[in-house]
Design a protein around this motif. Structure first.
Motif, PDB file in Angstrom:
ATOM      1  N   PHE A 195       0.834  -1.209   0.000  1.00  0.00           N
ATOM      2  CA  PHE A 195       0.000   0.000   0.000  1.00  0.00           C
ATOM      3  C   PHE A 195       0.870   1.261   0.000  1.00  0.00           C
ATOM      4  O   PHE A 195       0.520   2.276  -0.601  1.00  0.00           O
ATOM      5  N   HIS A 196       2.029   1.174   0.681  1.00  0.00           N
ATOM      6  CA  HIS A 196       2.999   2.269   0.668  1.00  0.00           C
ATOM      7  C   HIS A 196       3.441   2.579  -0.768  1.00  0.00           C
ATOM      8  O   HIS A 196       3.481   3.743  -1.185  1.00  0.00           O
ATOM      9  N   GLU A 197       3.770   1.527  -1.516  1.00  0.00           N
ATOM     10  CA  GLU A 197       4.195   1.732  -2.911  1.00  0.00           C
ATOM     11  C   GLU A 197       3.052   2.278  -3.757  1.00  0.00           C
ATOM     12  O   GLU A 197       3.265   3.088  -4.658  1.00  0.00           O
ATOM     13  N   LEU A 198       1.852   1.837  -3.469  1.00  0.00           N
ATOM     14  CA  LEU A 198       0.695   2.376  -4.191  1.00  0.00           C
ATOM     15  C   LEU A 198       0.514   3.869  -3.895  1.00  0.00           C
ATOM     16  O   LEU A 198       0.027   4.619  -4.749  1.00  0.00           O
ATOM     17  N   GLY A 199       0.941   4.303  -2.703  1.00  0.00           N
ATOM     18  CA  GLY A 199       0.910   5.729  -2.386  1.00  0.00           C
ATOM     19  C   GLY A 199       1.833   6.529  -3.282  1.00  0.00           C
ATOM     20  O   GLY A 199       1.485   7.621  -3.753  1.00  0.00           O
ATOM     21  N   HIS A 200       3.041   5.986  -3.544  1.00  0.00           N
ATOM     22  CA  HIS A 200       3.947   6.656  -4.486  1.00  0.00           C
ATOM     23  C   HIS A 200       3.298   6.752  -5.867  1.00  0.00           C
ATOM     24  O   HIS A 200       3.349   7.802  -6.517  1.00  0.00           O
ATOM     25  N   ALA A 201       2.715   5.652  -6.323  1.00  0.00           N
ATOM     26  CA  ALA A 201       2.097   5.638  -7.655  1.00  0.00           C
ATOM     27  C   ALA A 201       0.923   6.618  -7.728  1.00  0.00           C
ATOM     28  O   ALA A 201       0.746   7.327  -8.731  1.00  0.00           O
ATOM     29  N   THR A 202       0.116   6.672  -6.675  1.00  0.00           N
ATOM     30  CA  THR A 202      -1.048   7.567  -6.679  1.00  0.00           C
ATOM     31  C   THR A 202      -0.611   9.031  -6.668  1.00  0.00           C
ATOM     32  O   THR A 202      -1.186   9.868  -7.372  1.00  0.00           O
ATOM     33  N   ALA A 203       0.419   9.354  -5.888  1.00  0.00           N
ATOM     34  CA  ALA A 203       0.928  10.734  -5.874  1.00  0.00           C
ATOM     35  C   ALA A 203       1.488  11.115  -7.236  1.00  0.00           C
ATOM     36  O   ALA A 203       1.311  12.246  -7.696  1.00  0.00           O
ATOM     37  N   CYS A 204       2.167  10.172  -7.875  1.00  0.00           N
ATOM     38  CA  CYS A 204       2.691  10.419  -9.223  1.00  0.00           C
ATOM     39  C   CYS A 204       1.550  10.698 -10.192  1.00  0.00           C
ATOM     40  O   CYS A 204       1.597  11.648 -10.984  1.00  0.00           O
ATOM     41  N   ARG A 205       0.508   9.891 -10.114  1.00  0.00           N
ATOM     42  CA  ARG A 205      -0.647  10.067 -11.001  1.00  0.00           C
ATOM     43  C   ARG A 205      -1.377  11.378 -10.698  1.00  0.00           C
ATOM     44  O   ARG A 205      -1.827  12.077 -11.613  1.00  0.00           O
ATOM     45  N   GLY A 238       7.699  20.393  -6.528  1.00  0.00           N
ATOM     46  CA  GLY A 238       6.660  20.050  -5.560  1.00  0.00           C
ATOM     47  C   GLY A 238       5.977  18.740  -5.885  1.00  0.00           C
ATOM     48  O   GLY A 238       5.686  17.935  -4.994  1.00  0.00           O
ATOM     49  N   GLY A 239       5.710  18.490  -7.168  1.00  0.00           N
ATOM     50  CA  GLY A 239       5.088  17.230  -7.567  1.00  0.00           C
ATOM     51  C   GLY A 239       5.992  16.044  -7.313  1.00  0.00           C
ATOM     52  O   GLY A 239       5.521  14.961  -6.921  1.00  0.00           O
ATOM     53  N   ARG A 240       7.305  16.218  -7.525  1.00  0.00           N
ATOM     54  CA  ARG A 240       8.233  15.108  -7.277  1.00  0.00           C
ATOM     55  C   ARG A 240       8.333  14.809  -5.776  1.00  0.00           C
ATOM     56  O   ARG A 240       8.375  13.641  -5.371  1.00  0.00           O
ATOM     57  N   ILE A 241       8.385  15.859  -4.956  1.00  0.00           N
ATOM     58  CA  ILE A 241       8.463  15.625  -3.505  1.00  0.00           C
ATOM     59  C   ILE A 241       7.177  14.983  -3.003  1.00  0.00           C
ATOM     60  O   ILE A 241       7.209  14.104  -2.121  1.00  0.00           O
ATOM     61  N   ARG A 242       6.028  15.392  -3.561  1.00  0.00           N
ATOM     62  CA  ARG A 242       4.773  14.736  -3.177  1.00  0.00           C
ATOM     63  C   ARG A 242       4.820  13.255  -3.542  1.00  0.00           C
ATOM     64  O   ARG A 242       4.351  12.399  -2.770  1.00  0.00           O
ATOM     65  N   THR A 243       5.390  12.935  -4.697  1.00  0.00           N
ATOM     66  CA  THR A 243       5.534  11.532  -5.081  1.00  0.00           C
ATOM     67  C   THR A 243       6.441  10.796  -4.107  1.00  0.00           C
ATOM     68  O   THR A 243       6.161   9.650  -3.724  1.00  0.00           O
ATOM     69  N   ASP A 244       7.546  11.430  -3.688  1.00  0.00           N
ATOM     70  CA  ASP A 244       8.461  10.799  -2.733  1.00  0.00           C
ATOM     71  C   ASP A 244       7.776  10.497  -1.402  1.00  0.00           C
ATOM     72  O   ASP A 244       8.045   9.457  -0.777  1.00  0.00           O
ATOM     73  N   LEU A 245       6.915  11.403  -0.956  1.00  0.00           N
ATOM     74  CA  LEU A 245       6.269  11.253   0.356  1.00  0.00           C
ATOM     75  C   LEU A 245       4.921  10.554   0.273  1.00  0.00           C
ATOM     76  O   LEU A 245       4.281  10.336   1.309  1.00  0.00           O
ATOM     77  N   GLY A 246       4.489  10.211  -0.941  1.00  0.00           N
ATOM     78  CA  GLY A 246       3.175   9.585  -1.089  1.00  0.00           C
ATOM     79  C   GLY A 246       3.064   8.259  -0.370  1.00  0.00           C
ATOM     80  O   GLY A 246       2.001   7.913   0.165  1.00  0.00           O
ATOM     81  N   GLY A 293      13.444   9.261   2.201  1.00  0.00           N
ATOM     82  CA  GLY A 293      14.146  10.479   2.590  1.00  0.00           C
ATOM     83  C   GLY A 293      15.269  10.837   1.638  1.00  0.00           C
ATOM     84  O   GLY A 293      15.559  12.017   1.398  1.00  0.00           O
ATOM     85  N   TYR A 294      15.918   9.812   1.076  1.00  0.00           N
ATOM     86  CA  TYR A 294      16.986  10.056   0.093  1.00  0.00           C
ATOM     87  C   TYR A 294      16.436  10.760  -1.143  1.00  0.00           C
ATOM     88  O   TYR A 294      17.017  11.731  -1.639  1.00  0.00           O
ATOM     89  N   PHE A 295      15.289  10.288  -1.639  1.00  0.00           N
ATOM     90  CA  PHE A 295      14.718  10.890  -2.838  1.00  0.00           C
ATOM     91  C   PHE A 295      14.153  12.282  -2.551  1.00  0.00           C
ATOM     92  O   PHE A 295      14.194  13.157  -3.422  1.00  0.00           O
ATOM     93  N   VAL A 296      13.641  12.489  -1.339  1.00  0.00           N
ATOM     94  CA  VAL A 296      13.190  13.838  -0.970  1.00  0.00           C
ATOM     95  C   VAL A 296      14.372  14.804  -0.990  1.00  0.00           C
ATOM     96  O   VAL A 296      14.298  15.912  -1.547  1.00  0.00           O
ATOM     97  N   LEU A 297      15.492  14.388  -0.404  1.00  0.00           N
ATOM     98  CA  LEU A 297      16.681  15.243  -0.387  1.00  0.00           C
ATOM     99  C   LEU A 297      17.185  15.494  -1.808  1.00  0.00           C
ATOM    100  O   LEU A 297      17.585  16.624  -2.146  1.00  0.00           O
TER     101      LEU A 297
END
Length: 767
Positions: A195-205, A238-246, A293-297
């Motif tokens: 579900f965590h990975e699906l959060g990344h995908a949903t934020a990307c979408r 902002g969209g990339r950071i949202r994807t990282d934290l999704g 956190g690495y991708f956010v940085l």
């Protein structure tokens, strides 16, 4: 000066099949602009502006000298055919981005791909791309800001309630007494990880990009899930950071469910699962390895892969060594972030790897002993008819084996790196120093060479100008940097921020020098596609930034609305009236620019003119190809830039004449299914008529028809046109443009004016 052989100039090149242009990197930490594209194998490649221009300019039907001229005009610096051939052969071809058009297509071998040391291994697909996108589209409303705020507030409240009444020791005793509960916790955490990975995908979408598959692999020595969100590179920071934290946001949703279950039932099973998930979320935020956190940085710094910067940063820190190019190319803030990360991460990684190597025999011994014990437990549990204990033992064996496999791969790769390094050092030690020959290497006119010294030693003008000091840096006017400068009375000379630098670069692009008059044609064969609005706003932006000599021309064969949308200038004359006296303006003696004021409509502070189409409802006059060409020839004498608003009939002779005369096309479409389909049909028709080169150099503008755009259609349209046209840009919805009344540039929102400035800059880069 050595030049490439003539045969190299006759060679034709074609972009590799399957390339998808992702556009300019937004919020990049590099000083110079860079662009992203995706190869057919899915590998994302970052290119400089010059290499990006080369890729979008070449085609099998275009000779290298012609392509070199087009690239030079767009880049603003001279590139000859020899230099272009050199770039194609030595830079783009080895990366698998171009191929010889005359060669037989063959499967690429040896094409470089990213293969970092600390990457995911033994990967497999868990959920296919189609399923991931369907789920992401369904869950996208969860990222609506009010929903996010409500979730975070609710989680804080639930955590406070749990901490006030939780009994962790009792929960541990309850779980250890029942092995089946351990299996349940593992199942819950595994589902939470997916579900965590699906959060990344949903934020990307949600941001407008398209996620790929969700899979599973081994990272370092641990099993791990992953999501392919490579397409998120096309988003802003902002969209990339949202994807990282999704992913962490979706973990918050899981914690809400686990906390509610514990508060409702009092079962320690749910409490321990929630505690372990909290611990995992903290671990994900640590920016040491490739966790969230690495991708956010990395996205904060604007540098896609921090690990690739370790070596140049360390070499640049050696006293007496010059700064490495890969460090020098970073902006000051990005350079500070990357350097701080490197000096922190390298000692930690060395300590961790050293500990692993020192304790490797002990780790292997203890793992083998644990596997034997769990094997015996599994056999006994099966014999005793205890499936829960047997499953737990088998699962333990699997979890113990995966880290050992990952550790083996990591040690193997470390040994390969060390042996390769030692081999290169040995080669350098025993190889005689030979000065490389420059013969046969074509010269590139990218950097202007210094003037040859005079034999008589007398200083020249070039010597005098070479000693000029650098021009003063631009001072910040906007953002906190500008406010700080003004508050300090200019004692603190803050440099412009990222947004202001992008604005200044766009202004510079719009104001770039042209070698002659240029014609830009705005096309889409469907009415209501934003063509007239785009023509007016491009003309207004260029008129303001370039100081006039810009014309917006309504090239309808009968009647258009451009003249209605522009304020009148004391007369109602149109292109039909000008056509009657066009011969006068062909004459350099009789035709004066001031006399054109009787036929064009000056737009005041926006500093451009409008040439309206026929507005006589009872008139029978039409504009055909010959009439267009006569007007166009005359008008090119008086205007640097002519923007042509076309009609909706692709088969009209004046429409075809305008496209044939265009130096650049602008394809405009509102984000509606039928309008986008019309633009796609237009591009197909232009390519079939032999205008592939003009389509490849075109700019696509996607206009939002309302405040809420169709994100799926936007992503689909961007992906389609990115592979066909040079640039794809979005322009926002603005309420002042909806009524179709006369254009009032000052009534536009600041973000609308900024978007059209960047659109105008993209158009100017193609001229």
């Amino acid at each position: 000066m050595a030049t490439a052989p003539d045969a190299a100039f006759d060679q034709r090149w074609t972009p590799a099949p399957g390339l998808v242009f992702l556009g300019q990197v937004e919020g990049s930490g590099l000083k110079d602009r860079s662009f992203l594209l995706k190869r057919g194998d899915g590998q994302v490649v970052q290119l400089s502006e010059l290499l990006h221009l080369v890729l979008v300019s070449i085609s099998p039907d275009k000779p290298l000298p012609q392509a070199a001229r087009e690239i030079s005009d767009a880049y603003g610096r001279e590139l000859d055919a020899g230099g272009l051939s050199y770039l194609l052969r030595t830079r783009l071809a080895p990366m698998g981005l171009v191929a010889d058009a005359a060669a037989t297509p063959a499967k690429a071998s040896g094409t470089p791909t990213a293969n970092p040391l600390l990457a995911l291994r033994l990967r497999g697909t868990l959920l296919p791309e189609k399923t991931v996108n369907a789920l992401a589209r369904l869950l996208s409303p969860l990222f609506w800001p009010p929903v996010v705020a409500a979730v975070l507030v609710a989680l804080a409240a639930v955590d406070v309630l749990i901490l006030s009444q939780a009994d962790f020791l009792a929960s541990l005793q309850q779980v250890f007494l029942a092995p089946a509960l351990l299996l349940g916790i593992f199942a819950l955490l595994t589902a939470g990880a997916v579900f965590h990975e699906l959060g990344h995908a949903t934020a990307c979408r949600y941001g407008g990009a398209r996620p790929g598959v969700i899979g599973v692999g081994v990272y370092l020595v641990f099993p791990a899930f992953f999501t392919n969100v490579t397409d998120s590179y096309r988003l802003r920071r902002g969209g990339r950071i949202r994807t990282d934290l999704g992913g962490l946001y979706f973990n918050c949703l899981c914690l809400l469910a686990l906390g509610a279950a514990y508060l409702a039932t009092g079962q320690g099973f749910f409490l321990l699962a929630a505690a372990l998930m909290h611990f995992g979320m903290v671990q994900q935020l640590i920016p040491t390895l490739r966790f969230d956190g690495y991708f956010v940085l990395a996205d904060i710094a604007g540098v896609p892969d921090l690990f690739n910067r370790i070596r140049p940063v360390l070499l640049s820190l050696v006293p007496g060594r010059p700064v490495e190019p890969r460090v020098k190319e970073l902006r000051p803030f990005a350079r500070f972030v990357v350097t701080a990360w490197v000096v922190t991460i390298v000692p930690l990684l060395l300590l961790a790897f050293g500990w692993i190597m020192l304790n490797l025999p002990f780790i292997l011994e203890q793992t083998a002993r644990a596997v034997r014990e769990h094997s015996g437990t599994a056999v006994r549990a099966i014999g005793a008819g205890d499936p829960a204990s047997a499953a737990l033992a088998i699962l333990s064996i699997l979890l113990l084996s995966l880290p050992v496999a990952g550790l083996g791969i990591l040690v193997y790769r470390l040994l390969r790196v060390l042996l390769t390094l030692l081999y290169r050092v040995a080669l350098r030690a025993f190889k005689p120093a030979v000065k490389p020959s420059q013969k046969g290497i074509p010269a590139m006119a990218i950097d202007v060479p210094p003037a040859a010294p005079r034999d008589d030693g007398v200083p020249t003008l070039q010597d005098f100008l070479a000693d000029r000091p650098e021009p003063p840096s631009v001072l910040a006017e906007a953002g906190w940097q500008g406010a700080l400068r003004r508050l300090s009375g200019n004692s603190i000379s803050a440099a412009p921020g990222r947004r202001e630098r992008m604005h200044l670069k766009a202004v510079e692009d719009v104001q770039r020098r042209l070698d002659g008059p240029r014609t830009v044609v705005v096309v889409n064969p469907k009415g209501g596609a934003h063509k007239t609005t785009a023509t007016l706003l491009l003309a207004a932006t260029m008129g303001i930034q370039r100081g006039g000599y810009t014309l917006a021309w309504d090239n309808n064969e009968t009647r258009g609305t451009l003249g209605w949308r522009a304020p009148l200038a004391g007369h109602a004359r149109t292109a039909v009236d000008l056509l009657q006296e066009v011969d006068r303006f062909d004459d350099p003696v009789r035709g004066r620019i001031g006399d054109l004021d009787r036929y064009v409509r000056y737009q005041g502070s926006t500093q451009f003119d409008v040439l309206a189409s026929d507005e006589d409802a009872a008139g029978a006059a039409t504009i055909g190809s010959s009439e267009f060409n006569r007007l166009h020839t005359a008008l090119r004498r008086f205007y640097r830039i002519i923007l042509v608003d076309t009609g909706n009939n692709m088969r009209a002779s004046n429409w075809e004449a305008a496209v044939a005369a265009a130096d650049e096309l602008v394809i405009v479409s509102t984000l509606r299914e039928d309008t986008v389909a019309s633009a796609v049909w237009l591009v197909d028709g232009l390519r079939e008529r032999g205008f592939e080169a003009k389509v490849g150099n075109a700019v696509t503008l996607l206009a939002a028809p309302s405040r809420q755009s169709d994100l799926q259609l936007r992503a689909k349209a961007r992906s389609h046109f990115a592979g066909l046209t040079r640039e794809v840009l979005d322009v926002p919805y603005d309420r002042s443009l909806v009524s179709g009344a006369r254009l009032n540039y000052q009534a536009l929102l600041p973000e609308t004016r900024e978007a059209w400035l960047h659109a105008s800059a993209a158009v100017m880069r193609g001229l």
